[in-house]
Design an enzyme around this catalytic site. Sequence first.
Site, PDB file in Angstrom:
ATOM      1  N   HIS D 153       0.846  -1.207   0.000  1.00 54.88           N
ATOM      2  CA  HIS D 153       0.000   0.000   0.000  1.00 54.88           C
ATOM      3  C   HIS D 153       0.873   1.245   0.000  1.00 54.88           C
ATOM      4  CE1 HIS D 153       0.897  -0.493   4.348  1.00 54.88           C
ATOM      5  NE2 HIS D 153       0.944   0.830   4.338  1.00 54.88           N
ATOM      6  N   HIS D 200      -5.485  -2.120   4.253  1.00 55.63           N
ATOM      7  CA  HIS D 200      -5.504  -0.943   3.376  1.00 55.63           C
ATOM      8  C   HIS D 200      -4.693  -1.193   2.121  1.00 55.63           C
ATOM      9  CE1 HIS D 200      -1.971  -0.603   5.734  1.00 55.63           C
ATOM     10  NE2 HIS D 200      -1.933   0.679   5.960  1.00 55.63           N
ATOM     11  N   HIS D 215       4.740   7.228   2.377  1.00 54.53           N
ATOM     12  CA  HIS D 215       5.536   6.000   2.247  1.00 54.53           C
ATOM     13  C   HIS D 215       4.877   4.980   1.331  1.00 54.53           C
ATOM     14  CE1 HIS D 215       2.893   4.522   5.649  1.00 54.53           C
ATOM     15  NE2 HIS D 215       2.976   3.391   4.986  1.00 54.53           N
ATOM     16  N   HIS D 247       1.436  -0.992  14.700  1.00 54.16           N
ATOM     17  CA  HIS D 247       0.359  -0.022  14.548  1.00 54.16           C
ATOM     18  C   HIS D 247      -0.871  -0.460  15.351  1.00 54.16           C
ATOM     19  CE1 HIS D 247       2.374   2.084  11.352  1.00 54.16           C
ATOM     20  NE2 HIS D 247       2.396   1.037  10.552  1.00 54.16           N
ATOM     21  N   TYR D 256       9.874   1.576   9.552  1.00 53.17           N
ATOM     22  CA  TYR D 256       9.978   2.621   8.531  1.00 53.17           C
ATOM     23  C   TYR D 256      11.421   3.030   8.343  1.00 53.17           C
ATOM     24  CZ  TYR D 256       4.926   3.515   8.802  1.00 53.17           C
ATOM     25  OH  TYR D 256       3.559   3.406   8.749  1.00 53.17           O
ATOM     26  N   GLU D 266       8.257   1.300   4.029  1.00 47.49           N
ATOM     27  CA  GLU D 266       7.835   0.530   5.204  1.00 47.49           C
ATOM     28  C   GLU D 266       7.899  -0.945   4.848  1.00 47.49           C
ATOM     29  OE1 GLU D 266       3.569   0.431   6.100  1.00 47.49           O
ATOM     30  OE2 GLU D 266       3.979   0.356   8.247  1.00 47.49           O
TER      31      GLU D 266
END
Lengths: 308, 308, 308, 308
Positions: D153, D200, D215, D247, D256, D266
């Site tokens: 993503h 996502h 990112h 997260h 990251y 990431e």
Amino acid sequence: MAIKGIMRAGSVQLRVKEMGPAVRHYTEVLGLIKSHEGNDGRVYLKAWDEHDHHSVVLREAETAGMDHMAFKVSDNDALLGLEHALKNAGVILTEIPEGTDEVTGRRVRFTVPTGHTIELYAEMERVGNGLSLDNPEVCPDGLKGMHPTRFDHCLLYGDDLDGSVKLFTEVLGLQMAEQVVTSDRKMLIGAFLTAATKPHDVAFIRSPEKNRFHHASFFVESWSDLQLCADIITKHRVPLDIGPTRHGITRGGTIYFFDPSGNRNETFCGGYIHYPDRPTLTWTEDDLGRGIFYYDRKLNERFLSVTT
Amino acid sequence: MAIKGIMRAGSVQLRVKEMGPAVRHYTEVLGLIKSHEGNDGRVYLKAWDEHDHHSVVLREAETAGMDHMAFKVSDNDALLGLEHALKNAGVILTEIPEGTDEVTGRRVRFTVPTGHTIELYAEMERVGNGLSLDNPEVCPDGLKGMHPTRFDHCLLYGDDLDGSVKLFTEVLGLQMAEQVVTSDRKMLIGAFLTAATKPHDVAFIRSPEKNRFHHASFFVESWSDLQLCADIITKHRVPLDIGPTRHGITRGGTIYFFDPSGNRNETFCGGYIHYPDRPTLTWTEDDLGRGIFYYDRKLNERFLSVTT
Amino acid sequence: MAIKGIMRAGSVQLRVKEMGPAVRHYTEVLGLIKSHEGNDGRVYLKAWDEHDHHSVVLREAETAGMDHMAFKVSDNDALLGLEHALKNAGVILTEIPEGTDEVTGRRVRFTVPTGHTIELYAEMERVGNGLSLDNPEVCPDGLKGMHPTRFDHCLLYGDDLDGSVKLFTEVLGLQMAEQVVTSDRKMLIGAFLTAATKPHDVAFIRSPEKNRFHHASFFVESWSDLQLCADIITKHRVPLDIGPTRHGITRGGTIYFFDPSGNRNETFCGGYIHYPDRPTLTWTEDDLGRGIFYYDRKLNERFLSVTT
Amino acid sequence: MAIKGIMRAGSVQLRVKEMGPAVRHYTEVLGLIKSHEGNDGRVYLKAWDEHDHHSVVLREAETAGMDHMAFKVSDNDALLGLEHALKNAGVILTEIPEGTDEVTGRRVRFTVPTGHTIELYAEMERVGNGLSLDNPEVCPDGLKGMHPTRFDHCLLYGDDLDGSVKLFTEVLGLQMAEQVVTSDRKMLIGAFLTAATKPHDVAFIRSPEKNRFHHASFFVESWSDLQLCADIITKHRVPLDIGPTRHGITRGGTIYFFDPSGNRNETFCGGYIHYPDRPTLTWTEDDLGRGIFYYDRKLNERFLSVTT
């Protein structure tokens, strides 16, 4: 047996400001097991895979910090030998008779040049690790929180680093697995000392004040378990210091956090096996960031300055 | 230092039927590092995190199996002490002068009651673990295959189990971390012996024939690494014996497989830390299935009977 | 939204011989959460990270096995469309009115050519995953046993494999992620069918008898969690079928075991993400051992023949 | 098939200041595989388990940042349908004919209200994942660096967040898996949008400037693999942003870091499976620290402000 003399970091006595929240923290969050509560209100705790009665003692007090750290010696003869060596080195010993705390054998207590109180003992009541000695399972039921397998080591801050290192290596028989020196290599800043095969049983960092406590560390079995520790820290809103990350020194995985009184705890995993023929590793101050936090590669002020 | 005498399983010399495939197996699949090839064709290998010159020696021969297993002693004084104790116990020693293989110090060789050849040595050329002694990284580049960190232990089969156990514990100073006994507890069937803090450095199983080799084991750092080992075994079509699974004995994760000559290898992870004050665990024959293969809870014929 | 029609394997109804031990197994060992007990004695269970009321229904009966497997459809319009397509394909539908079990919307039920009863539904009461919809934690407290995140898929055995595959792919819109064929590639032996992005939601293996149930599978998050599953299986003396190991098909990690009635369960981790443009993989019967058990590379009789 | 329309984040084109170091970073450190170098100097890369020709395109330019992000659509009919819907919504489309880059089918390009360039395509040359379609292994040989399985993503920063969210959800058919709102819940601050079942495929954060790139994320298989990523980052002295950590949003593990041009990368693991019936989760700004960095529970300035 091949291990004679000091075997390992055996226990640590911590001062906590309020016993209730402290016990909740050490049992529900860290996941130690309460062995006993003394008549004097001290609470004795152990990690699940330890056979001895306790490895952590909590004592309620005005200020946080470490009362003493105790090392377990292989046997009483070896203990007598160490006492003799300590006396020869001019160290003043206080004897604590067997059974003073009901469960520990004869102890000797002394102060090391960095100001910390150290004890040696060879015997403690054995309560077992919750598993049968015959045909055991691989872990007991009902473990809580992070459930480390053992108390692993302490990191202590103090002024006369050279003095304490000399005492621990030359008199008490520990070895320096890793050392930190100034960039000109003229002064020792930190020493990671091992009694047997762990990367460290006790470590010292040079700092202006005597007798400061940086952290007590507990061993968990894997990097996956370290994620569980981190999840627990957040779910319980425990103050996190830093992690999960990895040390360059020892190579171990790590997460640091604080008990309700502000004493720093660590859960630690991995690290190499140390044998006496393994060379001492040296870190220079200019690369110490990577030595302490291998991923961030920089020091953080709180880690360096907050002690109890 | 607290560790005196035998420190650990130091090296093992294995017979292989064809050197080419054997070297490919031990370097590409198992992921050891070739240190040296002797004038006599022997190939010397080490695991990456060992500092000594080698921990595995391969010798081409008609039949597979183990020539000898060697234990590293803390220092030459301790080696002399052990020699003295062995002679007192009636053991006949052969001395191998320093440098016979160019890299190892003075060795003594003898045969134990189960028929295995054992060596002791206190010195070996140090080649390092591929990392700097100053400000090191956590692992070297270019590791291949399963890349264990160390040679860990051997399991040996032989007839006079009581004799070998007595020699290793009473004369050589190892401890019995775990034992296997018949269900009536009258006869010892297996013994897991540790020199320092590993769950075992050498283990023996009673079996009719002298001097049989069951496996040499190499340590990997985690259960995740054990999955990598399993993937590699299949990708290289290496004969699998069993695993990944877990031992009840030692609690370690394990996978067994065979080198091209039929010698069994293990990669092993986890297991507890053993100190001299840890009680010996006892397994009875009726529950031995769970002791050896904690998940399957039953023995398998191949594991019990195939040795070299 | 991009997912229309059948979204996933939604629930499975299993017959168990005694409800008490079955509920203990599915809650204490597998670690599902009991949602509800029906007036007719059926027990409804869910995995922790499912938001719907249940994904497993247990019904006490004389024989073990699967009553039906139900697929959740994206919405009622899509359900109507699927009903229409099924009727056009000559499939006889039975309608189960909304609320028959108090929590599920309107369902349609039908039998597929392999003899299994399949249901479709678009709505079920939502009970949540134990976490807040606002600022949630990463997992709820108090999870037990293996605590999978979801019911994942079933493997079913039956005779008219071609018929069921045709129905699922051409009428119901699933895709064949992987297939197993005879070595001459003339006959389909197995089909792994996915509704969205999992490697499979349902799989079929050709076998002589209609309507046989091989296993219901539950998803755990990692290979580390799979070791926890294995530890739990042994500690509870649950009959193990095989594992922990890995599938070549799906690449997933796996362990198989039996509930007290003999129904096979699996916990499963990993596996690739499947998108409609990912090519179908083909396994030939001669290499099927590696396809099913990637490490052992051979089939085992019990896995092939024991169904309920 | 159940997935129709946009299937996933298909590829991202990044601007890099110097191609040589960029290619070294994306192949040696991140471990993507170079598919092709275009006549115009662009370098096309893929993650190992992707079957399509590429998922990352590097273009040398004066400034770092993202040229465009492209979504793969299930088929050309669905692509036509989306074009029609976009036109109806007043979006101006640019058509890029099939084969412009030699490997991608017909594309449409447009700008979304946050200023980012988005492309849609339904076809791309298939190069495979390095494994046979018949009887494959579980992973190819010779993987380097972090070797993620897929491009996962992007996170994009821009001003008209409401406009982009409306376009992606109402016209393009994505769903909002999680949203971030101000503490009074009156304004949307962040949106995590999924095309199928990943948590996502693209996320947007409100920020004053249009068309900023935060990112690009790549999927690794486990928390253990994330430690490998961290080790690689330090060994290559890659600038670390933050991690390994977790997260709250998506629950995924994360680290990251920056490519040599300052574009943030990431690597990501875990996260739940999203289905259309999963409720949207809401984070409020006052608890957003925990939402983004579940362990630290506080935002860091660099993460919020550094974009390209």
